[in-house]
Design an enzyme around this catalytic site. Structure first.
Site, PDB file in Angstrom:
ATOM      1  CB  ILE A 153      68.587  86.561  34.361  1.00 51.26           C
ATOM      2  CG1 ILE A 153      68.151  87.990  34.699  1.00 51.26           C
ATOM      3  CG2 ILE A 153      70.012  86.303  34.839  1.00 51.26           C
ATOM      4  CD1 ILE A 153      68.928  89.060  33.993  1.00 51.26           C
ATOM      5  CG  ASP A 154      70.524  81.895  29.369  1.00 52.31           C
ATOM      6  OD1 ASP A 154      70.806  81.008  30.202  1.00 52.31           O
ATOM      7  OD2 ASP A 154      70.456  81.678  28.146  1.00 52.31           O
TER       8      ASP A 154
END
Length: 521
Positions: free
Chosen positions: A84-85
């Site tokens: 997750i960015d």
């Protein structure tokens, strides 16, 4: 003589399934499973249920390093793990025959060793149950031609290059986003001190990234983001999502909704201070324990980043706060004697309209050596504050891209859910804050304290060592190495019994041919 500190991390696997609850809400839940410690423990930086309209994806907390979830892509679908960015808009997957490269020939200067091709493939792609992207016989796979490539360099120096494609993204087992655009990474530069990604789910707002052509000329383009594509297909009403992680490593990523059961006290919506980054103004950092309280007024930007483990504070602030906590310093790590940690001690981060997030010192412990507890507060030469995963364990955060608002609340560790779908520009349950910095000059540090501070003491921990992964590979500065098309074709046919088919070989050959024509391989 350099003193090394051994940090023990638990490796946590979170099982996820993307569920569509109707009318624009998707949800991802976390189930924590503990795995044996990894042989190589890596550090990111050295300073460093449900109303209609909701969608969810599962996430994994990987060794205090980053969150991951799974995306089901292709027909038939295969699940792929992605980090997750919050800082990047594009989603990409690592190709199973990924190759290491050195981007120095593009004028990008790197120093030190890097992960080799063999190391990348072994670490990322060796598990059949959780492998890299195969370019397999998906009936919904096709190339994107304009632009055909992407090139991304992250602020931690990880660099990836690949092609833009479309395929089917499945959720709730039977529904799909038919033409989901993402990237396939064929080449990666990963410093030896960093942990490589199997893929990335970009949740940042739309912004430009790079493309690279046959002559190594770099240009820019704005790819469709994950959330934009869900909104375009009426899966979500607005590009909005929330994140929750409890103190046991369980959590959820909720798309298109707010879960009002996951926070306590005020839920305040703050205006973003950066257009392309999730950042808000922070007004003070406070320290308290069972006997005293200290307040540090500092107006600066605070960045929310899931690709960071620690909380980074400007150096003067970091040292002052840790001094108050009674910490000592060794080899860049703040530490406390484990049996002396005050359970009442905490850092309090104050944002606009007196909204606060409390982070207990006991939840900042990232590792232990004998009776020495290492803390996840790091000094930085920058004036901004970076809030990494240790902060997210204590905060429920919501991001409304259309409104450029971020809502925050103190995390409430609750197994129930109470979802409110985002049906307009309003954030359910949130108080909108319009406060702007006025009283203290930006980044000026003003301390108000109930005691006299003392100096931090540096100590030597003779029995401790740092367990750091080091690659023996240092690739020369050269163009991105070429694939052996013949060998790839042979591998594809030979592995037909393991998710490959003649069409797989053809797809891989096409990918290779495209990259040869573009000068990427």
């Amino acid at each position: 003589m350099r003193i090394w500190i051994l940090i023990f991390f638990s490796f946590i696997k979170l099982v996820s399934s993307l569920q569509y609850t109707g009318n624009g809400v998707l949800a991802l839940d976390f189930v924590a499973k503990t795995f044996p410690n990894q042989e190589n423990q890596l550090e990111k930086r050295d300073y460093t249920y449900s109303p209609s309209g909701i969608t969810s994806f599962p996430l994994d907390l990987q060794s205090y390093t980053y969150y991951t979830t799974t995306l089901s892509i292709g027909r038939p679908s295969i699940s792929y793990t992605v980090a997750i960015d919050l800082d990047m808009p594009y989603t990409w997957l690592t190709y199973y025959n990924v190759m290491a490269f050195n981007p120095a020939y593009l004028g990008i200067v790197n120093s030190g060793t890097q992960w080799s091709t063999d190391e990348l493939r072994y670490f990322l792609c060796k598990k059949e149950s959780d492998s890299c992207y195969f370019g397999n016989a998906s009936s919904s796979f096709h190339f994107v031609t304009s632009p055909s490539t992407f090139f991304i360099r992250y602020d931690d120096n990880i660099t990836v290059a690949g092609i833009n494609v479309q395929d089917s993204l499945s959720y709730s087992h039977y529904q799909a986003l038919p033409d989901f655009q993402f990237g396939i990474t064929l080449k990666e530069y990963v410093p030896s001190s960093m942990l490589p990604y199997k893929g990335v789910l970009g949740l940042a707002a739309s912004t430009e990234i790079n493309s690279i052509d046959y002559s190594d000329s770099i240009s820019s383009f704005s790819p469709p983001t994950f959330l934009e594509q869900l909104v375009k297909e009426d899966i979500l009403a607005y590009p909005a999502f929330s994140m929750y992680l409890d103190n046991q490593g369980n959590g959820s990523l909720l798309l298109g909704a707010v879960d009002t059961s996951k926070y306590q006290g005020q839920f305040v919506a703050l205006k973003q201070t950066k257009l392309t980054h999730y950042a808000v103004s922070i007004y003070s950092v406070q320290f308290l324990n069972s006997t005293f309280f200290s307040n540090y007024s500092i107006i600066t930007d605070a960045y929310f980043q899931t690709r960071e483990t620690y909380i980074y504070l400007p150096a003067e602030l970091a040292y002052s706060v840790m001094d108050n906590a009674g910490a000592y310093l060794s080899e860049g790590y703040f530490a406390l004697n484990c049996d002396e940690i005050d359970l009442e001690a905490a850092l309090i981060f104050q944002f606009g309209c007196n909204s606060t997030i409390k982070v207990p010192i006991s939840l900042l412990v990232i590792g232990q050596v004998s009776n020495i507890c290492l803390l996840g507060i790091r000094p930085s030469t920058d004036s901004e504050i970076v809030l990494g995963l240790l902060f997210f364990r204590n905060a429920y955060t919501f991001y409304h891209q259309s409104q450029k608002m971020i809502a925050i609340g103190q995390a409430f560790y609750n197994a129930t859910s109470n979802l409110s779908a985002i049906v307009d520009q309003h954030i359910p349950g949130a108080l909108t804050c319009s406060q702007y910095p006025t009283s203290v000059a930006s980044t000026q540090l003003v301390q108000t304290s109930h005691f006299t501070s003392t100096s931090l003491s540096a100590v030597n921990i003779s029995e401790s060592v740092v367990y750091s992964y080091t690659s023996s590979s240092s690739m020369p500065s050269s163009a991105i190495p070429s694939f052996n098309i013949s060998l790839i074709s042979q591998n594809a046919v030979a592995n037909a019994g393991n998710s490959f088919s003649p069409l797989s070989a053809m797809v891989i050959m096409m990918m290779s041919a495209v990259f040869l024509g573009l000068g990427i391989i």
